[in-house]
Design a protein around this motif. Structure first.
Motif, mmCIF file in Angstrom:
data_model
loop_
_atom_site.group_PDB
_atom_site.id
_atom_site.type_symbol
_atom_site.label_atom_id
_atom_site.label_comp_id
_atom_site.label_asym_id
_atom_site.label_seq_id
_atom_site.Cartn_x
_atom_site.Cartn_y
_atom_site.Cartn_z
ATOM 1 N N LEU A 27 6.372 -2.101 0.597
ATOM 2 C CA LEU A 27 6.188 -0.740 1.096
ATOM 3 C C LEU A 27 7.178 -0.424 2.214
ATOM 4 O O LEU A 27 7.716 0.691 2.284
ATOM 5 C CB LEU A 27 4.755 -0.554 1.596
ATOM 6 C CG LEU A 27 4.297 0.887 1.836
ATOM 7 C CD1 LEU A 27 4.487 1.734 0.578
ATOM 8 C CD2 LEU A 27 2.850 0.913 2.283
ATOM 9 N N ALA A 28 7.453 -1.408 3.080
ATOM 10 C CA ALA A 28 8.422 -1.199 4.155
ATOM 11 C C ALA A 28 9.817 -0.955 3.591
ATOM 12 O O ALA A 28 10.549 -0.073 4.072
ATOM 13 C CB ALA A 28 8.428 -2.404 5.099
ATOM 14 N N VAL A 29 10.198 -1.725 2.578
ATOM 15 C CA VAL A 29 11.510 -1.540 1.948
ATOM 16 C C VAL A 29 11.569 -0.184 1.254
ATOM 17 O O VAL A 29 12.561 0.546 1.361
ATOM 18 C CB VAL A 29 11.795 -2.678 0.938
ATOM 19 C CG1 VAL A 29 13.061 -2.379 0.137
ATOM 20 C CG2 VAL A 29 11.919 -4.004 1.664
ATOM 21 N N LEU A 30 10.495 0.173 0.553
ATOM 22 C CA LEU A 30 10.455 1.453 -0.155
ATOM 23 C C LEU A 30 10.586 2.629 0.812
ATOM 24 O O LEU A 30 11.342 3.574 0.564
ATOM 25 C CB LEU A 30 9.153 1.565 -0.947
ATOM 26 C CG LEU A 30 9.009 2.782 -1.871
ATOM 27 C CD1 LEU A 30 10.066 2.750 -2.963
ATOM 28 C CD2 LEU A 30 7.610 2.822 -2.484
ATOM 29 N N LEU A 66 2.929 7.620 1.247
ATOM 30 C CA LEU A 66 1.865 6.699 1.638
ATOM 31 C C LEU A 66 0.505 7.077 1.065
ATOM 32 O O LEU A 66 -0.359 6.214 0.902
ATOM 33 C CB LEU A 66 1.768 6.617 3.163
ATOM 34 C CG LEU A 66 2.930 5.950 3.887
ATOM 35 C CD1 LEU A 66 2.710 5.987 5.390
ATOM 36 C CD2 LEU A 66 3.115 4.509 3.424
ATOM 37 N N SER A 67 0.312 8.353 0.796
ATOM 38 C CA SER A 67 -1.002 8.798 0.339
ATOM 39 C C SER A 67 -1.281 8.282 -1.066
ATOM 40 O O SER A 67 -0.383 8.128 -1.885
ATOM 41 C CB SER A 67 -1.086 10.322 0.363
ATOM 42 O OG SER A 67 -0.105 10.875 -0.502
ATOM 43 N N ARG A 68 -2.543 8.023 -1.320
ATOM 44 C CA ARG A 68 -2.944 7.505 -2.629
ATOM 45 C C ARG A 68 -2.906 8.596 -3.692
ATOM 46 O O ARG A 68 -2.249 8.475 -4.709
ATOM 47 C CB ARG A 68 -4.349 6.914 -2.537
ATOM 48 C CG ARG A 68 -4.388 5.544 -1.886
ATOM 49 C CD ARG A 68 -3.807 4.512 -2.826
ATOM 50 N NE ARG A 68 -3.729 3.207 -2.202
ATOM 51 C CZ ARG A 68 -3.227 2.137 -2.798
ATOM 52 N NH1 ARG A 68 -2.732 2.251 -4.019
ATOM 53 N NH2 ARG A 68 -3.176 0.980 -2.192
ATOM 54 N N ASP A 69 -3.685 9.628 -3.480
ATOM 55 C CA ASP A 69 -3.748 10.737 -4.433
ATOM 56 C C ASP A 69 -3.443 12.033 -3.690
ATOM 57 O O ASP A 69 -4.126 12.378 -2.725
ATOM 58 C CB ASP A 69 -5.138 10.824 -5.074
ATOM 59 C CG ASP A 69 -5.458 9.596 -5.907
ATOM 60 O OD1 ASP A 69 -4.670 9.293 -6.825
ATOM 61 O OD2 ASP A 69 -6.476 8.937 -5.633
ATOM 62 N N VAL A 70 -2.412 12.719 -4.137
ATOM 63 C CA VAL A 70 -1.993 13.952 -3.475
ATOM 64 C C VAL A 70 -2.543 15.143 -4.250
ATOM 65 O O VAL A 70 -2.115 15.405 -5.375
ATOM 66 C CB VAL A 70 -0.459 14.046 -3.393
ATOM 67 C CG1 VAL A 70 -0.052 15.305 -2.648
ATOM 68 C CG2 VAL A 70 0.095 12.816 -2.685
ATOM 69 N N PRO A 71 -3.513 15.871 -3.699
ATOM 70 C CA PRO A 71 -4.018 17.061 -4.395
ATOM 71 C C PRO A 71 -2.979 18.174 -4.387
ATOM 72 O O PRO A 71 -2.096 18.206 -3.526
ATOM 73 C CB PRO A 71 -5.253 17.443 -3.567
ATOM 74 C CG PRO A 71 -4.981 16.903 -2.201
ATOM 75 C CD PRO A 71 -4.177 15.648 -2.406
ATOM 76 N N CYS A 115 6.514 7.352 -7.337
ATOM 77 C CA CYS A 115 6.302 6.803 -8.677
ATOM 78 C C CYS A 115 6.623 5.309 -8.712
ATOM 79 O O CYS A 115 5.999 4.557 -9.471
ATOM 80 C CB CYS A 115 7.158 7.547 -9.700
ATOM 81 S SG CYS A 115 6.704 9.281 -9.908
ATOM 82 N N ALA A 116 7.604 4.879 -7.904
ATOM 83 C CA ALA A 116 7.932 3.449 -7.843
ATOM 84 C C ALA A 116 6.745 2.653 -7.318
ATOM 85 O O ALA A 116 6.418 1.574 -7.829
ATOM 86 C CB ALA A 116 9.160 3.231 -6.949
ATOM 87 N N ARG A 117 6.102 3.165 -6.295
ATOM 88 C CA ARG A 117 4.924 2.493 -5.754
ATOM 89 C C ARG A 117 3.813 2.415 -6.803
ATOM 90 O O ARG A 117 3.184 1.374 -6.991
ATOM 91 C CB ARG A 117 4.431 3.237 -4.513
ATOM 92 C CG ARG A 117 3.202 2.615 -3.882
ATOM 93 C CD ARG A 117 2.672 3.462 -2.743
ATOM 94 N NE ARG A 117 1.452 2.887 -2.212
ATOM 95 C CZ ARG A 117 0.681 3.483 -1.320
ATOM 96 N NH1 ARG A 117 1.007 4.676 -0.846
ATOM 97 N NH2 ARG A 117 -0.430 2.904 -0.887
#
Length: 255
Positions: A27-30, A66-71, A115-117
């Protein structure tokens, strides 16, 4: 030679980060790569004469990543905040184009990297597959397009690209990418593996041309100079930023 040496140095690092690193390292690299890409995008956008999109893009982009699901309402909120922020511009004729550049950059850079995450969380091989498509496609395009390319693909946008190189890129990417899927993600039907890989490669080529068009509009040659022989980070990942959302969309539709 610089291009080859840079690739040889980066590929093992990328493979380790994607396949083996702790999720916090990944996540830090991304985040770092996304911010570097957004910085280069901002420099290109500033070349259009409306001013750089502004630092608010980093904050909104990082929250998006960082957010899981973006409404959908969050995306509307980003657009509205962008409009409010550019009201400070002394030349109000620049307000709307600058807001548009800001929102586009957030979605283009941070949205695509999100999308990579998501792909890595599903299976690291999905992300590795998405990344390798541009690598092997570039190899096919270079070794076929350079000596045999006679018919220009998009001369106004990228004079060096040819239809011969483009077809070679699709063929090389489809062959090797499909074999990768069938080896490491065998639950994917072979015909879907072939169709998805070809479509993702074509999407990546549109991504390459789109970034070339942005640079030409801003009268710059490269997005940066961080990668010897390649230019900037955005020059290296422009194809990937179009391919990853298509792969993720396929997985969402196929689920």
């Amino acid at each position: 030679m610089k291009r080859v040496l840079t690739a040889l140095a980066l590929i093992p690092i990328v493979v380790w980060v994607v396949m083996s690193s702790d999720w916090r390292v990944f996540l830090a690299v991304l985040l770092s790569v996304a911010c570097l890409c957004y910085r280069e995008y901002s420099q290109i956008a500033a070349g259009y004469g409306f001013g750089a999109p502004g630092v608010v893009g980093y904050g909104a982009g990082i929250l998006l990543l960082l957010s899981r699901d973006v409404p959908w309402i969050a995306l509307v909120g980003i657009a509205l905040v962008a409009l409010v922020m550019v009201m400070r511009d002394q030349d109000l004729a620049h307000a709307l184009p600058r807001a548009a550049l800001l929102v586009l950059g957030i979605l283009y850079i941070f949205g695509s990297w999100k999308c990579a995450r998501a792909l890595r969380e599903l299976d690291p091989h999905w992300l590795m597959y998405g990344l390798m498509l541009s690598w092997v496609g570039d190899i096919g395009a270079y070794y076929i397009g350079r000596p045999f390319g006679k018919h220009k693909l998009a001369p106004q946008v990228s004079p060096n690209k040819s239809w011969e190189g483009s077809i070679a890129s699709v063929f090389t990417s489809t062959l090797l990418g499909s074999l990768y899927l069938l080896r490491f993600l065998p639950h994917v039907p072979w015909w879907q593996a072939v169709a998805l890989t070809a479509a993702a490669n074509i999407a990546g080529q549109f991504g390459d041309l789109a970034e070339s068009a942005m640079k030409r509009g801003a009268h710059v040659k490269d997005s940066g100079a961080l990668l010897p022989g390649h230019g900037g980070f955005l020059d290296r990942v422009d194809s990937t930023l179009f391919a990853l959302p298509l792969i993720y969309a396929y997985l969402k539709l196929a689920a």
